[in-house]
Scaffold this motif. Structure first.
Motif, PDB file in Angstrom:
ATOM      1  N   THR A 162       0.829  -1.206   0.000  1.00  0.00           N
ATOM      2  CA  THR A 162       0.000   0.000   0.000  1.00  0.00           C
ATOM      3  C   THR A 162       0.861   1.252   0.000  1.00  0.00           C
ATOM      4  N   ILE A 163       1.931   1.260   0.771  1.00  0.00           N
ATOM      5  CA  ILE A 163       2.830   2.411   0.810  1.00  0.00           C
ATOM      6  C   ILE A 163       3.479   2.637  -0.550  1.00  0.00           C
ATOM      7  N   ILE A 164       3.895   1.566  -1.194  1.00  0.00           N
ATOM      8  CA  ILE A 164       4.539   1.694  -2.506  1.00  0.00           C
ATOM      9  C   ILE A 164       3.575   2.301  -3.522  1.00  0.00           C
ATOM     10  N   ILE A 165       2.342   1.816  -3.552  1.00  0.00           N
ATOM     11  CA  ILE A 165       1.361   2.330  -4.513  1.00  0.00           C
ATOM     12  C   ILE A 165       1.047   3.798  -4.242  1.00  0.00           C
ATOM     13  N   LEU A 166       0.799   4.138  -2.975  1.00  0.00           N
ATOM     14  CA  LEU A 166       0.421   5.513  -2.644  1.00  0.00           C
ATOM     15  C   LEU A 166       1.590   6.470  -2.826  1.00  0.00           C
ATOM     16  N   ARG A 167       2.794   6.035  -2.501  1.00  0.00           N
ATOM     17  CA  ARG A 167       3.951   6.923  -2.673  1.00  0.00           C
ATOM     18  C   ARG A 167       4.148   7.282  -4.135  1.00  0.00           C
ATOM     19  N   SER A 168       3.984   6.299  -5.012  1.00  0.00           N
ATOM     20  CA  SER A 168       4.125   6.562  -6.442  1.00  0.00           C
ATOM     21  C   SER A 168       3.118   7.606  -6.902  1.00  0.00           C
ATOM     22  N   PHE A 169       1.888   7.516  -6.405  1.00  0.00           N
ATOM     23  CA  PHE A 169       0.860   8.475  -6.804  1.00  0.00           C
ATOM     24  C   PHE A 169       1.138   9.856  -6.218  1.00  0.00           C
ATOM     25  N   PHE A 170       1.498   9.904  -4.939  1.00  0.00           N
ATOM     26  CA  PHE A 170       1.748  11.197  -4.294  1.00  0.00           C
ATOM     27  C   PHE A 170       2.928  11.927  -4.926  1.00  0.00           C
ATOM     28  N   ARG A 171       3.937  11.184  -5.359  1.00  0.00           N
ATOM     29  CA  ARG A 171       5.095  11.822  -5.984  1.00  0.00           C
ATOM     30  C   ARG A 171       4.748  12.404  -7.342  1.00  0.00           C
ATOM     31  N   ALA A 172       3.700  11.871  -7.975  1.00  0.00           N
ATOM     32  CA  ALA A 172       3.313  12.367  -9.300  1.00  0.00           C
ATOM     33  C   ALA A 172       2.518  13.660  -9.233  1.00  0.00           C
ATOM     34  N   ILE A 173       2.072  14.064  -8.048  1.00  0.00           N
ATOM     35  CA  ILE A 173       1.347  15.323  -7.916  1.00  0.00           C
ATOM     36  C   ILE A 173       2.328  16.479  -8.146  1.00  0.00           C
ATOM     37  N   PRO A 174       2.048  17.399  -9.057  1.00  0.00           N
ATOM     38  CA  PRO A 174       2.999  18.491  -9.360  1.00  0.00           C
ATOM     39  C   PRO A 174       3.317  19.324  -8.120  1.00  0.00           C
ATOM     40  N   GLY A 175       4.556  19.768  -8.032  1.00  0.00           N
ATOM     41  CA  GLY A 175       4.962  20.606  -6.914  1.00  0.00           C
ATOM     42  C   GLY A 175       4.252  21.947  -6.889  1.00  0.00           C
ATOM     43  N   GLU A 176       3.787  22.390  -8.070  1.00  0.00           N
ATOM     44  CA  GLU A 176       3.085  23.671  -8.115  1.00  0.00           C
ATOM     45  C   GLU A 176       1.800  23.645  -7.297  1.00  0.00           C
ATOM     46  N   VAL A 177       1.178  22.483  -7.205  1.00  0.00           N
ATOM     47  CA  VAL A 177      -0.047  22.364  -6.405  1.00  0.00           C
ATOM     48  C   VAL A 177       0.268  22.606  -4.933  1.00  0.00           C
ATOM     49  N   GLU A 178       1.345  22.019  -4.460  1.00  0.00           N
ATOM     50  CA  GLU A 178       1.730  22.220  -3.056  1.00  0.00           C
ATOM     51  C   GLU A 178       2.175  23.654  -2.812  1.00  0.00           C
ATOM     52  N   GLU A 179       2.898  24.238  -3.766  1.00  0.00           N
ATOM     53  CA  GLU A 179       3.337  25.624  -3.609  1.00  0.00           C
ATOM     54  C   GLU A 179       2.144  26.571  -3.540  1.00  0.00           C
ATOM     55  N   ALA A 180       1.126  26.324  -4.360  1.00  0.00           N
ATOM     56  CA  ALA A 180      -0.067  27.164  -4.317  1.00  0.00           C
ATOM     57  C   ALA A 180      -0.781  27.024  -2.976  1.00  0.00           C
ATOM     58  N   ALA A 181      -0.796  25.810  -2.434  1.00  0.00           N
ATOM     59  CA  ALA A 181      -1.429  25.593  -1.131  1.00  0.00           C
ATOM     60  C   ALA A 181      -0.668  26.315  -0.030  1.00  0.00           C
ATOM     61  N   VAL A 182       0.663  26.308  -0.110  1.00  0.00           N
ATOM     62  CA  VAL A 182       1.479  26.999   0.893  1.00  0.00           C
ATOM     63  C   VAL A 182       1.254  28.508   0.818  1.00  0.00           C
ATOM     64  N   ILE A 183       1.159  29.034  -0.405  1.00  0.00           N
ATOM     65  CA  ILE A 183       0.911  30.461  -0.565  1.00  0.00           C
ATOM     66  C   ILE A 183      -0.441  30.851   0.058  1.00  0.00           C
TER      67      ILE A 183
END
Length: 280
Positions: free
Chosen positions: A157-178
């Motif tokens: 489960t960790i392997i599957i979810l990590r692969s998906f989470f890593r594919a989320i663009p960093g811009e999405v996280e940066e926008a959330a931080v802003i």
């Protein structure tokens, strides 16, 4: 021959259809045999094992459905499977988020350690696991099944979810931080909703795996109070060894919840695997 020509496409599709039909027949035949066998008596099974029941007899199914032990085992299986799924998916999602979105020393080595758990067969761990559960007085307890099942389900489960989470663009996280969102808020409000297909996939895998588990409940649960359906099938076969038709009825009813669940969850399972493959 060029497979792009109409004749080539027809031959290719015919081969695929034949392979699909053979596979479907291979899977469906024992299920249909058990389903129809439950409507027969033992004499019909001996004389016409592969034919339709004549007459149809629903007594075996009604006997099982009116049995208190059957419904108790259904409840035990549902409770243990749901609890295992919640623990596996909840813990794995948080661990995978850390492995995917945070950089720290030893991250890859620690992740490799988690992944190595997939190569550790449960049969090797039976004896030490039994001793640990006995030490913590978890034998004959649903927790004695739930916690080890969750532990063995975490690596994949960790392997599957990590692969998906890593594919989320960093811009999405940066926008959330802003916008003022911290890591936890980003994880709960943004990442988890985006990961619904893959979360559904790992939930289905964990639920079905727990539902079909036999060896661990056999080792942990010696009292009938918390027996699951796989243990109930074994006990029922021993009790009614001479009544094959009734055993087939019990086996069919024991399989039915998992078959129904998988039929409804198939779309989510395929979409989750597809999204993980295309985004990875």
């Amino acid at each position: 021959m060029n497979v792009r020509t109409p004749r080539g496409k027809l031959l290719r599709n015919t081969g695929l259809y034949i392979a699909a039909f053979v596979t479907a027949a291979f899977v469906a035949t024992p299920i249909l045999f058990a389903l129809l066998g439950g409507f027969k008596d033992n004499q019909q099974l001996r004389e016409n094992a592969l034919g339709l029941p004549s007459p149809w007899n629903a007594e075996h199914y009604t006997d099982v459905l009116t049995s208190d032990s059957f419904w108790r085992q259904v409840f035990n299986s549902v409770f243990i499977a749901l609890a295992t799924t919640v623990i596996v998916v909840g813990c794995a999602a948080m661990v995978a988020f850390v492995f995917a979105r945070f950089a720290f020393r030893g991250r890859e080595a620690l992740f490799t350690l988690f992944a190595a758990g997939m190569m550790f067969p449960f049969a090797v761990a039976v004896l030490p696991l039994f001793i640990i559960l006995r030490t913590f007085e978890l034998l004959n307890s649903p927790l004695g099944v739930i916690l080890p099942q969750a532990a063995f389900g975490l690596p994949l489960t960790i392997i599957i979810l990590r692969s998906f989470f890593r594919a989320i663009p960093g811009e999405v996280e940066e926008a959330a931080v802003i916008d003022g969102a911290g890591p936890w808020l980003f994880f709960v409000k943004i990442l988890l909703p985006m990961a619904r297909p893959v979360l559904a996939t790992v939930s289905v895998l964990a639920l079905v795996g727990s539902w079909n588990s036999y060896l661990l409940p056999l080792v942990v649960l010696s009292r009938p109070t918390w027996w699951t359906l796989p243990l109930g099938v074994t006990q029922f076969q021993g009790q009614y060894a001479s009544d094959t038709a009734k055993v087939l009825a019990f086996v069919m009813l024991a399989m039915l919840p998992a078959l129904i669940f998988y039929a409804f969850a198939e779309r989510h399972l395929i979409s989750g695997l597809t999204s993980g493959g295309t985004k990875g």
